[in-house]
Design a protein around this motif. Structure first.
Motif, PDB file in Angstrom:
ATOM      1  N   HIS A  99     -11.910  -1.094   2.502  1.00  0.00           N
ATOM      2  CA  HIS A  99     -11.191  -0.501   1.675  1.00  0.00           C
ATOM      3  C   HIS A  99     -12.004   0.754   1.264  1.00  0.00           C
ATOM      4  O   HIS A  99     -13.150   0.872   0.946  1.00  0.00           O
ATOM      5  N   VAL A 100     -11.333   1.922   0.980  1.00  0.00           N
ATOM      6  CA  VAL A 100     -11.761   3.179   0.860  1.00  0.00           C
ATOM      7  C   VAL A 100     -11.142   4.045  -0.111  1.00  0.00           C
ATOM      8  O   VAL A 100      -9.978   3.629  -0.344  1.00  0.00           O
ATOM      9  N   SER A 101     -11.480   4.969  -0.833  1.00  0.00           N
ATOM     10  CA  SER A 101     -10.477   5.970  -1.516  1.00  0.00           C
ATOM     11  C   SER A 101     -10.637   7.322  -1.054  1.00  0.00           C
ATOM     12  O   SER A 101     -10.030   8.485  -1.475  1.00  0.00           O
ATOM     13  N   PHE A 102     -10.552   7.568   0.352  1.00  0.00           N
ATOM     14  CA  PHE A 102     -10.394   8.642   1.089  1.00  0.00           C
ATOM     15  C   PHE A 102     -10.320   8.207   2.499  1.00  0.00           C
ATOM     16  O   PHE A 102     -11.151   7.631   3.082  1.00  0.00           O
ATOM     17  N   VAL A 103      -9.391   9.119   3.235  1.00  0.00           N
ATOM     18  CA  VAL A 103      -9.304   9.199   4.493  1.00  0.00           C
ATOM     19  C   VAL A 103      -9.064  10.537   5.077  1.00  0.00           C
ATOM     20  O   VAL A 103      -8.205  11.432   4.399  1.00  0.00           O
ATOM     21  N   GLU A 104      -9.267  10.683   6.421  1.00  0.00           N
ATOM     22  CA  GLU A 104      -8.627  12.016   6.886  1.00  0.00           C
ATOM     23  C   GLU A 104      -7.512  11.928   7.476  1.00  0.00           C
ATOM     24  O   GLU A 104      -7.385  10.527   8.156  1.00  0.00           O
ATOM     25  N   TRP A 105      -6.576  12.565   7.826  1.00  0.00           N
ATOM     26  CA  TRP A 105      -5.207  12.518   8.109  1.00  0.00           C
ATOM     27  C   TRP A 105      -4.945  12.605   9.739  1.00  0.00           C
ATOM     28  O   TRP A 105      -3.953  12.281  10.163  1.00  0.00           O
ATOM     29  N   GLN A 106      -6.060  12.793  10.606  1.00  0.00           N
ATOM     30  CA  GLN A 106      -5.806  12.823  12.061  1.00  0.00           C
ATOM     31  C   GLN A 106      -5.099  11.900  12.694  1.00  0.00           C
ATOM     32  O   GLN A 106      -4.110  11.961  13.621  1.00  0.00           O
ATOM     33  N   PHE A 107      -5.096  10.637  12.199  1.00  0.00           N
ATOM     34  CA  PHE A 107      -4.376   9.444  12.828  1.00  0.00           C
ATOM     35  C   PHE A 107      -4.356   8.595  11.719  1.00  0.00           C
ATOM     36  O   PHE A 107      -5.310   7.751  11.250  1.00  0.00           O
ATOM     37  N   THR A 108      -3.269   8.465  11.000  1.00  0.00           N
ATOM     38  CA  THR A 108      -3.030   7.626   9.849  1.00  0.00           C
ATOM     39  C   THR A 108      -1.513   6.928   9.901  1.00  0.00           C
ATOM     40  O   THR A 108      -0.675   7.366  10.188  1.00  0.00           O
ATOM     41  N   MET A 109      -1.597   5.475   9.688  1.00  0.00           N
ATOM     42  CA  MET A 109      -0.466   4.751   9.548  1.00  0.00           C
ATOM     43  C   MET A 109      -0.289   4.580   8.024  1.00  0.00           C
ATOM     44  O   MET A 109      -1.285   4.307   7.314  1.00  0.00           O
ATOM     45  N   MET A 110       0.793   4.568   7.412  1.00  0.00           N
ATOM     46  CA  MET A 110       1.148   4.657   5.940  1.00  0.00           C
ATOM     47  C   MET A 110       2.515   4.317   5.736  1.00  0.00           C
ATOM     48  O   MET A 110       3.486   4.199   6.669  1.00  0.00           O
ATOM     49  N   LEU A 111       2.622   3.374   4.593  1.00  0.00           N
ATOM     50  CA  LEU A 111       4.121   3.245   4.173  1.00  0.00           C
ATOM     51  C   LEU A 111       4.617   4.417   3.597  1.00  0.00           C
ATOM     52  O   LEU A 111       4.358   5.483   3.362  1.00  0.00           O
ATOM     53  N   PRO A 112       5.972   4.520   3.750  1.00  0.00           N
ATOM     54  CA  PRO A 112       6.875   5.568   3.330  1.00  0.00           C
ATOM     55  C   PRO A 112       6.622   6.250   2.104  1.00  0.00           C
ATOM     56  O   PRO A 112       6.711   7.451   2.116  1.00  0.00           O
ATOM     57  N   ALA A 113       6.389   5.142   0.922  1.00  0.00           N
ATOM     58  CA  ALA A 113       6.163   5.789  -0.133  1.00  0.00           C
ATOM     59  C   ALA A 113       4.732   6.693  -0.293  1.00  0.00           C
ATOM     60  O   ALA A 113       4.844   7.627  -0.938  1.00  0.00           O
ATOM     61  N   SER A 114       3.561   6.285   0.460  1.00  0.00           N
ATOM     62  CA  SER A 114       2.592   6.802   0.457  1.00  0.00           C
ATOM     63  C   SER A 114       2.857   8.366   1.283  1.00  0.00           C
ATOM     64  O   SER A 114       2.208   9.184   0.859  1.00  0.00           O
ATOM     65  N   PHE A 115       3.700   8.379   2.329  1.00  0.00           N
ATOM     66  CA  PHE A 115       3.961   9.340   2.935  1.00  0.00           C
ATOM     67  C   PHE A 115       4.796  10.625   1.904  1.00  0.00           C
ATOM     68  O   PHE A 115       4.542  11.831   1.991  1.00  0.00           O
ATOM     69  N   ALA A 116       5.730   9.943   1.152  1.00  0.00           N
ATOM     70  CA  ALA A 116       6.276  10.802   0.199  1.00  0.00           C
ATOM     71  C   ALA A 116       5.260  11.370  -0.841  1.00  0.00           C
ATOM     72  O   ALA A 116       5.565  12.402  -1.266  1.00  0.00           O
ATOM     73  N   CYS A 117       4.291  10.630  -1.095  1.00  0.00           N
ATOM     74  CA  CYS A 117       3.295  11.242  -2.221  1.00  0.00           C
ATOM     75  C   CYS A 117       2.663  12.350  -1.665  1.00  0.00           C
ATOM     76  O   CYS A 117       2.425  13.257  -2.244  1.00  0.00           O
TER      77      CYS A 117
END
Length: 159
Positions: A99-117
Motif C-alpha cells: 500500500h502506498v500514497s504515490f504511484v507513477e502513471w506509466q502503467f496503472t490499473m484503476m477504478l473509474p472513480a479514480s480515473f475521474a479524479c
C-alpha cells in the motif's frame, strides 16, 4: 476499447470520452514506451485490487532500471522477495505488493472513480501532467493505491 488521441498523456486523460470508461469495471493507463514483464496478468492485478480494496494499482519497476537512478521515484522499484528464512526475520518484505500514497502513471490499473479524479487534476496548459502524481493522494483521498511487486514494468523510452 482503445482511445487514441494526438498529444501527450495528460491530453489523453482529459480528452478520453467518458462514455468509453465511466461504466467499465477498470481503466488502464499504459504509456506506449512501457513493457510489462513476461507473465504479467491483468486478472491477477484485478484480484490484488479487489482483495486489498485498492482503487489504483501499478506494477513496480524492474530492478534492472535502478541503473537509471534519478528517473524514477525509489518507491516504484521492485521490493524483491526474500528467501523464506529471511522473511521470518523481516515479515514486511517479500510480499505481493505494498500500500502506498504515490504511484507513477506509466502503467496503472484503476477504478473509474479514480480515473475521474485523476482527470480533474489535469491542467489543460500542462501537457506533461507534472505534479499530478504528487497531488493525487491529497486531492483524491480515499482512492487507496498500491504497487505490485510480483509484476514489473520497464520503461524503454525517456523519463
Amino acid at each position: 476499447k482503445i482511445h487514441r488521441e494526438a498529444g501527450r498523456w495528460a491530453h489523453f486523460i482529459r480528452s478520453a470520452p467518458e462514455s468509453l470508461w465511466s461504466k467499465q469495471d477498470y481503466v488502464v493507463i499504459w504509456f506506449d514506451d512501457v513493457v510489462l514483464s513476461k507473465g504479467a496478468d491483468l486478472r491477477r492485478m484485478i484480484g490484488v485490487m479487489d482483495c486489498n480494496h485498492l482503487a489504483v494499482l501499478s506494477p513496480s519497476y524492474a530492478q534492472a532500471e535502478v541503473s537509471a537512478k534519478g528517473r524514477r521515484w525509489p518507491l516504484m522499484y521492485q521490493d524483491i522477495p526474500l528467501p523464506m528464512a529471511e522473511q521470518r526475520e523481516q515479515p514486511n518484505r517479500g510480499r505481493v505488493g505494498r500500500h502506498v500514497s504515490f504511484v507513477e502513471w506509466q502503467f496503472t490499473m484503476m477504478l473509474p472513480a479514480s480515473f475521474a479524479c485523476l482527470r480533474n487534476l489535469m491542467d489543460p496548459k500542462d501537457v506533461n501532467g507534472w505534479g499530478v502524481d504528487i497531488l493525487f493522494p491529497f486531492v483524491c483521498q480515499g482512492h487507496c493505491m498500491g504497487i505490485l511487486d510480483e509484476m514489473t514494468i520497464t520503461d524503454t523510452g525517456g523519463a
